[in-house]
Design a protein around this motif. Structure first.
Motif, PDB file in Angstrom:
ATOM      1  N   LEU A 243       0.839  -1.202   0.000  1.00 55.51           N
ATOM      2  CA  LEU A 243       0.000   0.000   0.000  1.00 55.51           C
ATOM      3  C   LEU A 243       0.869   1.247   0.000  1.00 55.51           C
ATOM      4  O   LEU A 243       0.630   2.191  -0.772  1.00 55.51           O
ATOM      5  CB  LEU A 243      -0.920  -0.020   1.221  1.00 55.51           C
ATOM      6  N   ALA A 244       1.897   1.268   0.856  1.00 57.31           N
ATOM      7  CA  ALA A 244       2.771   2.434   0.938  1.00 57.31           C
ATOM      8  C   ALA A 244       3.579   2.616  -0.340  1.00 57.31           C
ATOM      9  O   ALA A 244       3.858   3.744  -0.759  1.00 57.31           O
ATOM     10  CB  ALA A 244       3.704   2.294   2.135  1.00 57.31           C
ATOM     11  N   HIS A 245       3.976   1.508  -0.954  1.00 58.82           N
ATOM     12  CA  HIS A 245       4.755   1.590  -2.196  1.00 58.82           C
ATOM     13  C   HIS A 245       3.898   2.114  -3.341  1.00 58.82           C
ATOM     14  O   HIS A 245       4.388   2.822  -4.228  1.00 58.82           O
ATOM     15  CB  HIS A 245       5.315   0.204  -2.549  1.00 58.82           C
ATOM     16  N   THR A 246       2.614   1.786  -3.316  1.00 62.42           N
ATOM     17  CA  THR A 246       1.709   2.182  -4.401  1.00 62.42           C
ATOM     18  C   THR A 246       1.221   3.612  -4.259  1.00 62.42           C
ATOM     19  O   THR A 246       1.098   4.339  -5.258  1.00 62.42           O
ATOM     20  CB  THR A 246       0.486   1.241  -4.428  1.00 62.42           C
TER      21      THR A 246
ATOM     22  N   ALA B 202      -0.406   8.896  -0.478  1.00 57.94           N
ATOM     23  CA  ALA B 202      -1.102   9.278   0.747  1.00 57.94           C
ATOM     24  C   ALA B 202      -2.104   8.190   1.091  1.00 57.94           C
ATOM     25  O   ALA B 202      -2.663   7.549   0.199  1.00 57.94           O
ATOM     26  CB  ALA B 202      -1.805  10.618   0.579  1.00 57.94           C
ATOM     27  N   VAL B 203      -2.325   7.988   2.387  1.00 56.02           N
ATOM     28  CA  VAL B 203      -3.226   6.935   2.863  1.00 56.02           C
ATOM     29  C   VAL B 203      -4.125   7.510   3.948  1.00 56.02           C
ATOM     30  O   VAL B 203      -3.699   8.318   4.776  1.00 56.02           O
ATOM     31  CB  VAL B 203      -2.433   5.730   3.419  1.00 56.02           C
ATOM     32  N   THR B 204      -5.372   7.068   3.948  1.00 53.25           N
ATOM     33  CA  THR B 204      -6.323   7.422   4.997  1.00 53.25           C
ATOM     34  C   THR B 204      -7.007   6.160   5.491  1.00 53.25           C
ATOM     35  O   THR B 204      -6.672   5.052   5.057  1.00 53.25           O
ATOM     36  CB  THR B 204      -7.351   8.458   4.478  1.00 53.25           C
ATOM     37  N   THR B 205      -7.960   6.327   6.401  1.00 51.06           N
ATOM     38  CA  THR B 205      -8.694   5.186   6.933  1.00 51.06           C
ATOM     39  C   THR B 205     -10.188   5.457   6.843  1.00 51.06           C
ATOM     40  O   THR B 205     -10.611   6.604   6.885  1.00 51.06           O
ATOM     41  CB  THR B 205      -8.303   4.896   8.396  1.00 51.06           C
ATOM     42  N   GLU B 206     -10.960   4.400   6.699  1.00 57.59           N
ATOM     43  CA  GLU B 206     -12.412   4.577   6.583  1.00 57.59           C
ATOM     44  C   GLU B 206     -13.144   4.172   7.859  1.00 57.59           C
ATOM     45  O   GLU B 206     -14.350   4.341   7.947  1.00 57.59           O
ATOM     46  CB  GLU B 206     -12.967   3.815   5.379  1.00 57.59           C
TER      47      GLU B 206
ATOM     48  N   ARG C 214       0.946   4.443  11.864  1.00 60.82           N
ATOM     49  CA  ARG C 214       2.289   4.951  12.195  1.00 60.82           C
ATOM     50  C   ARG C 214       3.338   4.340  11.270  1.00 60.82           C
ATOM     51  O   ARG C 214       4.265   5.024  10.824  1.00 60.82           O
ATOM     52  CB  ARG C 214       2.611   4.653  13.658  1.00 60.82           C
ATOM     53  N   THR C 215       3.189   3.044  10.970  1.00 54.65           N
ATOM     54  CA  THR C 215       4.120   2.385  10.051  1.00 54.65           C
ATOM     55  C   THR C 215       4.036   3.013   8.660  1.00 54.65           C
ATOM     56  O   THR C 215       5.061   3.312   8.032  1.00 54.65           O
ATOM     57  CB  THR C 215       3.807   0.884   9.968  1.00 54.65           C
ATOM     58  N   LEU C 216       2.820   3.222   8.172  1.00 53.72           N
ATOM     59  CA  LEU C 216       2.633   3.827   6.852  1.00 53.72           C
ATOM     60  C   LEU C 216       3.223   5.229   6.801  1.00 53.72           C
ATOM     61  O   LEU C 216       3.739   5.666   5.761  1.00 53.72           O
ATOM     62  CB  LEU C 216       1.152   3.866   6.503  1.00 53.72           C
ATOM     63  N   ALA C 217       3.155   5.952   7.921  1.00 56.31           N
ATOM     64  CA  ALA C 217       3.623   7.335   7.948  1.00 56.31           C
ATOM     65  C   ALA C 217       5.125   7.451   7.730  1.00 56.31           C
ATOM     66  O   ALA C 217       5.626   8.542   7.392  1.00 56.31           O
ATOM     67  CB  ALA C 217       3.238   7.994   9.269  1.00 56.31           C
ATOM     68  N   THR C 218       5.861   6.354   7.892  1.00 54.77           N
ATOM     69  CA  THR C 218       7.291   6.393   7.610  1.00 54.77           C
ATOM     70  C   THR C 218       7.578   6.301   6.118  1.00 54.77           C
ATOM     71  O   THR C 218       8.707   6.522   5.686  1.00 54.77           O
ATOM     72  CB  THR C 218       8.031   5.248   8.335  1.00 54.77           C
ATOM     73  N   ARG C 219       6.543   5.980   5.337  1.00 54.85           N
ATOM     74  CA  ARG C 219       6.728   5.778   3.901  1.00 54.85           C
ATOM     75  C   ARG C 219       5.920   6.748   3.038  1.00 54.85           C
ATOM     76  O   ARG C 219       6.270   6.998   1.885  1.00 54.85           O
ATOM     77  CB  ARG C 219       6.306   4.341   3.525  1.00 54.85           C
ATOM     78  N   CYS C 220       4.792   7.257   3.564  1.00 56.43           N
ATOM     79  CA  CYS C 220       3.937   8.123   2.760  1.00 56.43           C
ATOM     80  C   CYS C 220       3.150   9.040   3.683  1.00 56.43           C
ATOM     81  O   CYS C 220       3.203   8.902   4.910  1.00 56.43           O
ATOM     82  CB  CYS C 220       2.997   7.292   1.874  1.00 56.43           C
TER      83      CYS C 220
ATOM     84  N   VAL D 219       0.058  10.305   5.700  1.00 62.57           N
ATOM     85  CA  VAL D 219      -1.052   9.624   6.347  1.00 62.57           C
ATOM     86  C   VAL D 219      -1.963  10.655   7.006  1.00 62.57           C
ATOM     87  O   VAL D 219      -1.491  11.548   7.712  1.00 62.57           O
ATOM     88  CB  VAL D 219      -0.552   8.611   7.403  1.00 62.57           C
ATOM     89  N   SER D 220      -3.252  10.532   6.719  1.00 59.75           N
ATOM     90  CA  SER D 220      -4.218  11.386   7.401  1.00 59.75           C
ATOM     91  C   SER D 220      -5.501  10.593   7.656  1.00 59.75           C
ATOM     92  O   SER D 220      -6.010   9.959   6.734  1.00 59.75           O
ATOM     93  CB  SER D 220      -4.542  12.624   6.544  1.00 59.75           C
ATOM     94  N   PRO D 221      -5.937  10.569   8.915  1.00 58.61           N
ATOM     95  CA  PRO D 221      -5.365  11.202  10.089  1.00 58.61           C
ATOM     96  C   PRO D 221      -4.173  10.410  10.621  1.00 58.61           C
ATOM     97  O   PRO D 221      -3.986   9.245  10.271  1.00 58.61           O
ATOM     98  CB  PRO D 221      -6.516  11.204  11.085  1.00 58.61           C
ATOM     99  N   ALA D 222      -3.386  11.052  11.483  1.00 57.27           N
ATOM    100  CA  ALA D 222      -2.202  10.412  12.044  1.00 57.27           C
ATOM    101  C   ALA D 222      -2.586   9.309  13.018  1.00 57.27           C
ATOM    102  O   ALA D 222      -3.643   9.347  13.651  1.00 57.27           O
ATOM    103  CB  ALA D 222      -1.338  11.457  12.743  1.00 57.27           C
ATOM    104  N   GLY D 223      -1.695   8.338  13.149  1.00 57.47           N
ATOM    105  CA  GLY D 223      -1.941   7.231  14.061  1.00 57.47           C
ATOM    106  C   GLY D 223      -2.143   7.675  15.492  1.00 57.47           C
ATOM    107  O   GLY D 223      -2.968   7.112  16.212  1.00 57.47           O
ATOM    108  N   ASP D 224      -1.415   8.710  15.932  1.00 60.51           N
ATOM    109  CA  ASP D 224      -1.553   9.177  17.311  1.00 60.51           C
ATOM    110  C   ASP D 224      -2.948   9.744  17.562  1.00 60.51           C
ATOM    111  O   ASP D 224      -3.522   9.549  18.637  1.00 60.51           O
ATOM    112  CB  ASP D 224      -0.486  10.232  17.627  1.00 60.51           C
ATOM    113  N   ALA D 225      -3.499  10.463  16.585  1.00 61.80           N
ATOM    114  CA  ALA D 225      -4.848  11.011  16.733  1.00 61.80           C
ATOM    115  C   ALA D 225      -5.877   9.896  16.785  1.00 61.80           C
ATOM    116  O   ALA D 225      -6.797   9.902  17.607  1.00 61.80           O
ATOM    117  CB  ALA D 225      -5.161  11.979  15.588  1.00 61.80           C
ATOM    118  N   VAL D 226      -5.730   8.913  15.912  1.00 61.89           N
ATOM    119  CA  VAL D 226      -6.674   7.798  15.877  1.00 61.89           C
ATOM    120  C   VAL D 226      -6.589   6.985  17.170  1.00 61.89           C
ATOM    121  O   VAL D 226      -7.613   6.519  17.697  1.00 61.89           O
ATOM    122  CB  VAL D 226      -6.417   6.913  14.645  1.00 61.89           C
ATOM    123  N   ALA D 227      -5.392   6.843  17.723  1.00 60.90           N
ATOM    124  CA  ALA D 227      -5.225   6.071  18.952  1.00 60.90           C
ATOM    125  C   ALA D 227      -6.029   6.683  20.095  1.00 60.90           C
ATOM    126  O   ALA D 227      -6.603   5.956  20.922  1.00 60.90           O
ATOM    127  CB  ALA D 227      -3.745   5.998  19.324  1.00 60.90           C
ATOM    128  N   ILE D 228      -6.092   7.994  20.158  1.00 59.70           N
ATOM    129  CA  ILE D 228      -6.875   8.656  21.208  1.00 59.70           C
ATOM    130  C   ILE D 228      -8.351   8.343  21.048  1.00 59.70           C
ATOM    131  O   ILE D 228      -9.056   8.002  21.999  1.00 59.70           O
ATOM    132  CB  ILE D 228      -6.640  10.184  21.169  1.00 59.70           C
TER     133      ILE D 228
END
Length: 396
Positions: free
Chosen positions: A70-73, A76-80, A90-96, A98-107
């Protein structure tokens, strides 16, 4: 591929999505209309978003090879939906991007962390207590009874919730939930529910959609109504407060993308936040037909770094959620029949959206229908006609 600026992802590029449900399907349509290609990662062999995406990566949300592809393709990546692993984001954010960020979603994934965060922003929430053990329940203030016990993680559409009157009932519900971490909330004198959907770009710019008034049945959203702000000063002021609170929450989270904040309006007119959804929301579906830009177009614009679109309401709208129940001719029926779509669409103000799910089950979200009319009264009257045609409960 060239980009007009280092920030913008030009149309023709790839946008990625974790989750293959109906929200992802509608995102695909919106992103593709802007000229983007969409890759969806979802473990199901067949899913609503995967059916229409340009690429379906069938893998678990924490599958390393799937995330790598997914990151190679995608640029930008989001979640539904909010229950994807935050560590995957967070892993994806090292490659592309990401919105929203993993830290925001974790809360937002944890009701205890969510309520702590909202209160820290100076925004009211219901009186509550974190429940991690029976001892916590036995020590909970008496003022929290009667109340609602909610699992802290993975609850949705009324699942993982129990209304309780006494401490003993709370202890029984806690045991039934398997002793997982929960939140105990006091029951509040509820008048009605509203939600605010907004989009926030990476540049900090944000747009807010008109406030929707919502009706839930059995914990599932049934009806959302959006109309121009009424002349009533108290009503307008309440909507302004909700909008300001939602914007403060997005800013506090450092949020980029589309966000929904659900509020309880109490009988004294005060507002408390119920919960946050870090994604487009069922109550924002009316934007697809009644606003200049839909919540899904805003989601694509935000993650691609494009300017956000206008959120103006073009006409009053009533959105009816379509559940699998209407495939059954009665509450006790065991055989299905096709709903009378022709009768529903004989109402000229009605717009039908079905999600491509092959199996209709009671309580399963199968689609929605939005009624857009010159006046709120006509929208309500036409919504009642549509509901009658489909064998649905009349909208309130």
């Amino acid at each position: 591929m060239t980009q007009s600026t280092p920030f913008m992802i030009a149309p023709g590029g790839w946008l990625g999505l974790l989750g293959g449900g109906q929200l992802g399907r509608m995102f695909c349509h919106a992103a593709q209309s802007l000229g983007y290609k969409v890759a969806v990662l979802d473990p199901a062999a067949e899913c609503p978003a995967g059916m229409v995406a340009d690429l379906h990566i069938q893998a678990a949300y924490d599958d390393e090879a799937g995330l790598e592809r997914l990151a190679h393709t995608c640029q930008a990546v989001t979640t539904e939906f909010e229950n994807v692993p935050a560590d995957s984001l967070r892993t994806l954010a090292t490659r592309c991007r990401v919105s929203p960020a993993g830290d925001a979603v974790a809360i937002v994934q944890d009701r205890i962390a969510e309520k702590t965060f909202i209160a820290a922003q100076g925004i009211p929430v219901a009186p509550h207590a974190a429940i991690r053990s029976e001892a916590d329940l036995r020590a909970a203030p008496q003022g929290l009874f009667p109340g609602i016990l909610k699992v802290a993680r993975l609850g949705y559409d009324g699942k993982g919730q129990a209304r309780i009157s006494t401490r003993e009932e709370a202890l029984a519900a806690f045991a039934e939930f398997g002793g997982v971490a929960c939140v105990l909330e006091a029951l509040m004198p509820l008048d009605y529910e509203i939600s605010v959907v907004l989009a926030r770009g990476f540049d900090g710019a944000s747009v807010v959609f008109p406030v929707a008034r919502n009706v839930h049945r059995d914990g599932i959203l049934a009806v959302s109504t959006a109309a121009p702000v009424q002349q009533d000063a108290a009503h307008a002021e309440r909507q302004a407060r909700a909008t300001q609170a939602a914007q403060a929450i997005a800013q506090g989270l450092g949020y980029h993308g589309v966000l929904c904040v659900e509020f309880f309006v109490l009988k004294d007119g005060s507002l408390i936040v119920n919960e946050i959804a870090p994604r487009p929301h069922n109550s924002g579906h009316y934007t697809m037909d009644a606003c200049l830009s839909s919540q899904f177009e805003q989601q694509a614009r935000a993650m691609a770094g494009l300017p956000l679109g206008g959120s103006d309401l073009l006409a009053p709208a009533v959105m009816l959620n379509i559940l699998g129940d209407i495939w059954y001719p009665s509450a006790t029926a065991t055989t299905q029949r096709e709903p009378d779509w022709a009768a529903a669409l004989a109402v000229p103000t009605a717009k039908l959206h079905l999600y491509g799910k092959r199996e209709a089950r009671r309580g399963r979200k199968m689609g929605h229908i939005t009624i857009v009319a010159p006046t709120l009264q006509q929208a309500r009257d036409d919504a009642a006609r549509v509901a009658a045609a489909l064998g649905m409960q009349a909208p309130e």
